[in-house]
Design an enzyme around this catalytic site. Structure first.
Site, PDB file in Angstrom:
ATOM      1  CG  HIS A   1     -38.301  20.652  12.481  1.00 49.81           C
ATOM      2  ND1 HIS A   1     -39.555  21.211  12.453  1.00 49.81           N
ATOM      3  CD2 HIS A   1     -37.456  21.653  12.796  1.00 49.81           C
ATOM      4  CE1 HIS A   1     -39.457  22.501  12.756  1.00 49.81           C
ATOM      5  NE2 HIS A   1     -38.198  22.791  12.969  1.00 49.81           N
TER       6      HIS A   1
ATOM      7  CD  GLU B   1     -34.265  30.157   5.905  1.00 50.46           C
ATOM      8  OE1 GLU B   1     -35.057  31.048   5.542  1.00 50.46           O
ATOM      9  OE2 GLU B   1     -34.227  29.742   7.087  1.00 50.46           O
TER      10      GLU B   1
END
Ligand SMILES: Cc1ncc(C[n+]2csc(CCOP(=O)(O)OP(=O)(O)O)c2C)c(N)n1
Lengths: 345, 326
Positions: free
Chosen positions: B127, B60
């Site tokens: 999540h 990322e």
């Protein structure tokens, strides 16, 4: 009793009992996942389901190389490693179904749970994070001069993270008793390993960190055991970090919902012929390390254990909502109930 | 005319900008052949090629950092975080590098970071997050959080055209649950920094954004039917910059205000909004401005726990009743 035709001496210093044991752990892993698949279809699994079909050999073989007192940290496909280290099918079933009696009391999912006494530290989702954390556990072993070893799993994908790099580099510099096992199963979700690294082999990264590196056939449970055992020995004796690359293949999708549209035709089928359980069974038979009744006995034991675990937890309740707020800190013991809930009475 | 889902609206918005401007490119994990786990970028690699739809390693920091470099040179990258929770891995890049670039170095960094956020989906602690508060405190970033399909499309397009870095937090609970007709051939652009009145009202205002807008609308409807209350729902759409004028105008009209968000309370965005209301509209208030937010815990997995921790429509109704009778 059928007596074997011939008996080859067991490899890798393993006894016949241990070779059968390896079969047991692989079979338990696969059968437990199969039970989870049907629970998932029945809507009993609350979140996603992740399979390790075809990878049971690398999980089991590597974890089997650890001694009591050593600690491992799995990734999502290392159910087998968790079981070898003493996590139970009952715990895993409860985790997936978010039961109140699950090890995390319904707070966390699948194999995200720990028991440092038994020797496993469950992962968090952000990939690579467990590498520095396991370096810290190995640091503790080193600082307290205990002959214990840490083992951490990464995938071919997780090796691309910054956390992986910082963690393994730190462990290497400190010569920590850490084994880093890369399960190279060809894919990270849809991304093939060649898009994760320009290195020909992931193990080629080891010299860059100044550590030992070794690669083995991850679908050969005995070979996996053997190379990991050597890495564990090196770590225990002060030789520092080893990167172990285990070659395997993810035959199922990333999770149950993944249709694997990105996989070239024929690839999965080709790997079906290289199944770690089939291969180990074939060797047990041809080398005469186990008899048919031995094998049937393991199968029956696995069935029995899973039946019992499932019967015990299937109808258990979810955690009570009142437990949601406890344990964010040691002190205060619980977060406050928000005012709007109190206003609602 | 057919209805377009929130997810499809984002996809259309990106697609149109890719067609319109060849400086726009996509970068992220599994966005090519897979089209991302939710299929937001479905078909884009086939249409625009692997050079403009780049599958990256799981990195990322590299995604955002490389986007920044490319943006300095005039390209317009759109980064995908596979789940927005993993934006934490790029936090350093976004806050120390990207956000400061224009101010400290005169560097233009027009990039978008987008990804699925939010709970109510049994995703567990990693999540389900809503990271807006973590970035609200960073001058130099913009933050948008669409609630409707129209705004999902209009805001992704505006974000891609913006001269500054924009965080686009899309809500995965809304992906396929929310849909509406979007005019064929109509160019939809939602201005960043402008709120929208999702439902007009005179007795009380709920200020909110993203999936909570839909719960607020449900609550408003119930309060109208059961209590005869006229509740205005203000959908902020953008959090940075914040549409102070719209908030103040609504508070002046209703004199009672509830700020509702899905993220946890302490340090949450509601605190900032209520501070502004206090500064700018104190004399118009007939009741203390209050907030409904998640309980201050990591988001748990089990349905019973998640439902307890996250704010529900019942909670908005209870809070509005408290405010209305204050
Ligand atoms: C930092 C971070 N980014 C993205 C993800 C989303 N994600 C979950 S698993 C996965 C692929 C993992 O691949 P690999 O490490 O090779 O393990 P495998 O699934 O193949 O066993 C991705 C991208 C994540 N969990 N963490």
């Amino acid at each position: 009793m059928t007596s074997p035709q011939r008996v080859t001496p067991p490899p890798a210093g393993l006894t016949g009992v241990q070779l059968l044991d390896l079969y047991y752990w692989m079979r338990l892993t696969r059968s437990l996942e199969e039970r989870l698949v049907s629970l998932h279809r029945q809507g009993k699994v609350v979140g996603g389901l992740f399979r390790s079909l075809g990878q049971e050999g690398d999980s089991v073989g590597s974890a089997y190389a650890l001694d009591p007192g050593d600690i491992l940290s799995p990734l999502i496909r290392n159910l087998g490693s968790m079981l070898v280290k003493g996590a139970t099918p009952l715990e895993v079933l409860r985790q997936y179904m978010a039961k109140a009696a699950s090890p995390t009391a319904g707070r966390e999912l699948n194999i995200h749970f720990n028991d440092l006494e038994r020797g496993f530290l469950g992962q968090v989702s952000p990939l690579g994070a467990m590498v520095p954390v396991m370096a810290g556990i190995a640091l503790y072993f080193k600082m307290t001069r205990q002959p214990r070893v840490g083992l951490v799993y990464v995938g071919d994908g997780a090796m691309s993270t910054g956390a992986f790099h910082e963690g393994i580099n730190f462990a290497a510099v400190q010569r920590l008793p850490l084994v880093v096992v890369c399960e190279n199963n060809g894919y990270a979700y849809s991304t093939p390993a060649r898009l994760q690294t320009a290195a020909e082999r992931l193990v080629d990264k080891a010299p860059g960190y100044g550590i030992a590196g070794v690669r083995a056939d991850g679908n050969d449970v005995v070979a996996t055991y053997e190379v990991t055992r050597e890495a564990v020995r090196r770590a225990r004796e002060g030789g520092g970090v080893t990167l172990v690359e285990l070659m395997t293949y993810r035959r199922k999708g990333h999770a149950e919902h993944d249709d694997q549209r990105y996989v070239p035709p024929g690839e999965i089928e080709a790997w079906e012929g290289n199944d770690p359980i089939d291969r180990h069974l074939a060797r047990l038979r041809t080398e005469g390390w186990a008899t048919e009744p031995d094998i049937a006995g393991v199968d029956a034991r696995v069935r029995r254990e899973l039946d019992a675990a499932l019967a015990q937890c299937l109808d258990e309740p979810f955690p009570d909502a009142s437990t949601a707020l406890a344990g964010v800190y040691a002190d205060p013991p619980a977060a406050p109930v928000e005012w709007y809930r109190r206003a609602a009475g | 005319m057919t209805e377009t889902t929130y997810l499809e609206a984002i996809r259309q918005g990106i697609w149109e900008e890719m067609e319109r401007d060849d400086r726009v490119f996509l970068i992220g994990e599994d966005i090519g052949a897979l089209g991302g786990p939710f299929r937001v970028t479905e078909g884009m690699q086939a249409r625009f090629g692997a050079e403009r739809v780049i599958d990256t390693p799981i990195s990322e920091q590299a995604i955002v950092g490389a986007a920044a470099g490319a943006a300095h040179m005039g390209l317009r990258p759109v980064c995908e975080m596979q789940f927005i929770d993993f934006i934490a891995c790029a936090y350093d890049m976004l806050t120390n590098y990207v956000a400061t670039a224009r101010y400290r170095a005169g560097l233009r960094t027009p990039l978008v970071v987008r990804g699925p956020s939010g709970g109510y989906v049994r995703g567990g602690p990693f999540h389900s997050q809503n990271p807006e508060a973590a970035f609200l405190h960073t001058p130099g970033l913009k933050i948008v959080c669409p609630a409707t399909a129209r705004d999902a499309k209009g805001l992704i397009k505006a974000a891609i055209r913006d001269e500054d870095p924009v965080l686009f937090f899309e809500h995965k609970y809304l992906y396929r649950r929310v849909k509406e007709e979007l005019g064929d051939g109509e160019e939809i652009l939602t201005p960043i920094g402008q709120a929208r009145i999702a439902r007009g009202g005179t007795d009380l205002t709920i200020v909110t954004w993203s999936a909570m807008v839909w719960k607020a609308l449900e609550a408003a409807e119930r309060l109208a039917v059961e209590d005869g209350l006229s509740v205005e729902v203000l959908d902020l759409r953008s959090l940075l910059p914040l549409d102070e004028a719209a908030i103040v105008a609504s508070v002046r009209k209703t004199s009672r205000v509830l700020v509702a968000h899905e993220d946890t309370r302490t340090g949450g965005v509601a605190g900032e909004i209520i501070a502004r209301i206090n500064e700018l509209a104190f004399e118009w208030l007939d009741a203390p401005a209050r907030r409904v937010a998640a309980h201050d815990v990591p988001l748990p997995y089990a349905p019973t726990l998640e439902d307890f921790v996250l704010p529900q429509t019942d909670d908005l109704v209870a809070a509005c009743r408290w405010l209305a009778t204050y």
